[in-house]
Enzyme design. Sequence first.
Site, PDB file in Angstrom:
ATOM      1  N   ASP A  18       0.717  -1.319  -0.005  1.00 32.92           N
ATOM      2  CA  ASP A  18      -0.093  -0.028   0.057  1.00 32.92           C
ATOM      3  C   ASP A  18       0.834   1.386  -0.022  1.00 32.92           C
ATOM      4  O   ASP A  18       0.539   2.108  -1.028  1.00 32.92           O
ATOM      5  CB  ASP A  18      -0.941  -0.086   1.171  1.00 32.92           C
ATOM      6  CG  ASP A  18      -2.274  -1.061   1.051  1.00 32.92           C
ATOM      7  OD1 ASP A  18      -2.020  -1.897   0.037  1.00 32.92           O
ATOM      8  OD2 ASP A  18      -2.900  -1.041   1.903  1.00 32.92           O
ATOM      9  N   ARG A 101       0.321   5.788  17.251  1.00 32.37           N
ATOM     10  CA  ARG A 101       0.240   6.640  16.020  1.00 32.37           C
ATOM     11  C   ARG A 101       0.582   8.069  16.529  1.00 32.37           C
ATOM     12  O   ARG A 101       1.337   8.799  15.518  1.00 32.37           O
ATOM     13  CB  ARG A 101      -1.259   6.637  15.781  1.00 32.37           C
ATOM     14  CG  ARG A 101      -1.835   5.425  15.360  1.00 32.37           C
ATOM     15  CD  ARG A 101      -1.035   4.725  14.291  1.00 32.37           C
ATOM     16  NE  ARG A 101      -1.615   3.529  13.477  1.00 32.37           N
ATOM     17  CZ  ARG A 101      -1.014   2.177  13.308  1.00 32.37           C
ATOM     18  NH1 ARG A 101       0.384   2.301  13.510  1.00 32.37           N
ATOM     19  NH2 ARG A 101      -1.509   1.307  12.879  1.00 32.37           N
ATOM     20  N   ASP A 130      -7.250   5.403  12.719  1.00 32.62           N
ATOM     21  CA  ASP A 130      -5.900   5.728  12.460  1.00 32.62           C
ATOM     22  C   ASP A 130      -5.905   7.048  11.721  1.00 32.62           C
ATOM     23  O   ASP A 130      -4.946   7.897  11.909  1.00 32.62           O
ATOM     24  CB  ASP A 130      -5.094   4.644  11.898  1.00 32.62           C
ATOM     25  CG  ASP A 130      -4.613   3.602  12.870  1.00 32.62           C
ATOM     26  OD1 ASP A 130      -4.854   3.825  13.978  1.00 32.62           O
ATOM     27  OD2 ASP A 130      -4.190   2.700  12.305  1.00 32.62           O
ATOM     28  N   SER A 184      -5.959  -8.329   8.199  1.00 32.96           N
ATOM     29  CA  SER A 184      -5.039  -7.374   8.397  1.00 32.96           C
ATOM     30  C   SER A 184      -4.253  -7.439   9.701  1.00 32.96           C
ATOM     31  O   SER A 184      -4.757  -7.809  10.836  1.00 32.96           O
ATOM     32  CB  SER A 184      -5.558  -5.915   7.862  1.00 32.96           C
ATOM     33  OG  SER A 184      -6.265  -5.506   9.259  1.00 32.96           O
TER      34      SER A 184
END
Length: 413
Positions: A18, A101, A130, A184
């Site tokens: 990605d 994050r 996210d 994922s």
Amino acid sequence: MKKAAPKKVVLAYSGGLDTSIILRWLRETYNCEVVTFTADIGQEAGGESLAEAKKKAESLGVKEIFVEDLREEFVRDYVFPMFRANTLYEGVYLLGTAIARPLTAKRQVEIARQTGADALCHGATGKGNDQLRFELTYAALAPELEVIAPWRIWDLGSREQLLRFAESHQIPISKDQRGEAPFSLDENLLHSSSEGKLLEDPSVECPEHVYRRTCSPEEAPDTPVYVDIEFKHGDPVAIDGVALSPAKLLERLNALGGSNGIGRVDLVEGRFVGMKSRGVYETPGGTVLLAARRAIESITLDREAIHLKDLWMPKYAQLIYNGFWFAPEREMLQAAIDKAAECVEGSVRVKLYKGSIHIVGRTSDMSLYSQEHVTFEESDTSVYDHQDAQGFIRLNSLRLRLLAQRRQKHSGK
């Protein structure tokens, strides 16, 4: 007025399919220079994946490549402060993804300023949390920088389209990335998170092969393991008498917890964007740490301080989950939580056995526990006079007696 196209973009880059496609897409869409930033926050593949990410960025023509080891900063400045609040989102989630994050986004901002970039880019999708965690951090630290979120604006809506884009632009695709991933995966030193695909139906039990960091409780050793964890100012500093850095200490707790089947959570959580999602999380070291912290607090913190912290915790957890790490209200709560942690020190002994954690001992020079006061044996009235309880009860029951008298007075009307 239409914004000018960005000239230089700092991309949060993993080296996977990605973000490699995003790298090329940025160049094609904006004709801009791309700086890649890859953070080591304890992914399982470790140095190998970081080296691969750097090599891939070089092969794609990136001139400024940042690959940084943030493990110690991650645990010291983010994980441990969060754990001082005994934080759980919706009663179960130890916030392993959410807490990582803000650090990644903060470092992105710093690199943007260092390299003269005018934009930031992340690979988070438009359905998840996210995107908020990245962009709320960007807004708090660098509101002047443009934010690019490809998944919200490009026309690559399927895996087949991504693969075609990669092939047409000579982007290397490893064999394991060509097929549809069964779920994922996100991971760091605190936890691993598995979501989507075969895990989307919350009524179906998670297959054993999904778990990466923990053995099943059934396969855990038949002999319990005892561990002594030492705390100072609210944070763990040593295991079994050996002082360790924050990251090394969490690594050790991960190994101990994981090998004893501890830290598995299968949950359905309420995302900030509105939908519910099912996730399977493994947080072996964090689960042990949470139990041990509450145990040391039980003897070192005043009752009302503990109860007040427990009232604050859900709000604090929500702020982290939703991406507000750098918001003033989180910082205000943190200041109070850190104040409470000043006297939280001592040692806790835990017994780990087949997926369970048992607190079997706790000691502290700062302890408020007084055996002299609590003993069932006869004690000196100068320590505790049983007659004092009579007045205490009478005063606390006064409002209840007044309410009862009013009820009785008007019950016949």
